[in-house]
Design an enzyme around this catalytic site. Structure first.
Site, PDB file in Angstrom:
ATOM      1  N   ASP A  10       0.857  -1.177   0.000  1.00 21.04           N
ATOM      2  CA  ASP A  10       0.000   0.000   0.000  1.00 21.04           C
ATOM      3  C   ASP A  10       0.904   1.241   0.000  1.00 21.04           C
ATOM      4  OD1 ASP A  10      -1.603   2.143   0.717  1.00 21.04           O
ATOM      5  OD2 ASP A  10      -2.555   1.118   2.396  1.00 21.04           O
ATOM      6  N   ASN A  24      -7.126  12.478 -10.789  1.00 17.56           N
ATOM      7  CA  ASN A  24      -7.878  12.913 -11.974  1.00 17.56           C
ATOM      8  C   ASN A  24      -7.643  14.409 -12.137  1.00 17.56           C
ATOM      9  OD1 ASN A  24     -10.023  14.441 -10.518  1.00 17.56           O
ATOM     10  ND2 ASN A  24     -10.471  12.399  -9.704  1.00 17.56           N
ATOM     11  N   GLY A  32      -9.868   4.467  -5.610  1.00 15.42           N
ATOM     12  CA  GLY A  32      -8.578   3.808  -5.818  1.00 15.42           C
ATOM     13  C   GLY A  32      -7.475   4.370  -4.945  1.00 15.42           C
ATOM     14  N   ASP A  34      -6.006   7.187  -5.168  1.00 13.85           N
ATOM     15  CA  ASP A  34      -6.286   8.596  -4.864  1.00 13.85           C
ATOM     16  C   ASP A  34      -7.070   8.699  -3.552  1.00 13.85           C
ATOM     17  OD1 ASP A  34      -6.584  11.328  -5.177  1.00 13.85           O
ATOM     18  OD2 ASP A  34      -7.894  11.221  -6.932  1.00 13.85           O
ATOM     19  N   THR A 118      -3.918   2.105 -14.580  1.00 11.18           N
ATOM     20  CA  THR A 118      -4.284   0.703 -14.844  1.00 11.18           C
ATOM     21  C   THR A 118      -5.440   0.195 -13.977  1.00 11.18           C
ATOM     22  OG1 THR A 118      -2.681  -0.259 -13.299  1.00 11.18           O
ATOM     23  CG2 THR A 118      -1.918   0.161 -15.544  1.00 11.18           C
ATOM     24  N   GLY A 119      -6.052   1.091 -13.199  1.00  8.21           N
ATOM     25  CA  GLY A 119      -7.214   0.713 -12.399  1.00  8.21           C
ATOM     26  C   GLY A 119      -8.482   1.197 -13.079  1.00  8.21           C
TER      27      GLY A 119
END
Ligand code: AR6
Length: 173
Positions: A10, A24, A32, A34, A118-119
């Site tokens: 993590d 974003n 995620g 963020d 990639t999420g």
């Protein structure tokens, strides 16, 4: 000796000079990694982010780390995957380069990255990992860059396997 490695874990627990947030364009938080970074850093992070007026895809902005063990958070909005014909690869490489440049500007010696885009943004992992490995490796080899140690913090074994393979390929070149 400069080095790049991977870690299963993590990113909010990583003690680096800077950790990177897969943000974003609003820079006002989300899900995620963020969401995890904002939760761990506390509300002062969002307060500082509100002063930044967002960020374009492929670029990066820096804030303090607040309650995180990291001194700085470098926020970069990755590209949303739209099939690959919309400049996604170049934009993803630009995210990594922009973060490395900001880290160097702030004198960071260690930087930790998540697997940007990639999420939720659905950039295929098998394409993203080689782009990340190549971009970071090129930046690290630039003379005068303060960054000595980069870690790709992988949230699953699948992600770690992809980055380990991509780094092995970069080292073979
Ligand atoms: N530490 C390390 N990696 C993590 C963590 C964590 N704590 N949590 C998730 N990941 P994503 P994106 C991994 O979706 O695709 C947000 O809502 C995750 O498993 O976080 O760039 C933003 O606000 C995956 O491998 O970022 C944007 O709207 C990787 O981090 C959007 O999602 C990236 O997944 C950005 O999407």
């Amino acid at each position: 000796m400069k080095r790049i490695d991977t870690l299963l874990g993590d990113i909010t627990t990583v003690r680096a000079d800077a950790i990177v947030n897969a943000a974003n364009c609003t820079l006002l938080g989300g899900g995620g990694v963020d969401g995890a970074i904002h939760r761990a850093a506390g509300p002062q992070l969002l307060a500082e982010c509100r002063t930044l007026n967002g960020c374009e895809t492929g670029l990066a902005k820096i804030t303090g780390g607040y309650r995180l063990p990291a001194r700085y958070v470098i926020h970069t909005p990755g590209p949303i995957w739209r099939g690959g014909g919309h400049g996604e690869r170049a934009l993803l490489a630009s995210c990594y380069r922009s973060c490395m440049a900001l880290a160097a500007e702030y004198g960071c010696r260690s930087v930790a990255f998540p697997s940007i885009s990639t999420g939720v943004y659905h950039f295929p992992l098998e394409l993203a990992a080689p782009i990340a490995a190549a971009a970071v490796s090129a930046c690290l080899s630039e003379e005068g860059n303060s960054v000595q140690h980069v870690t790709f913090v992988c949230f699953s074994q699948e992600v770690k396997d992809a980055y380990d393979a991509a780094l092995a390929d970069v080292r073979r070149l």
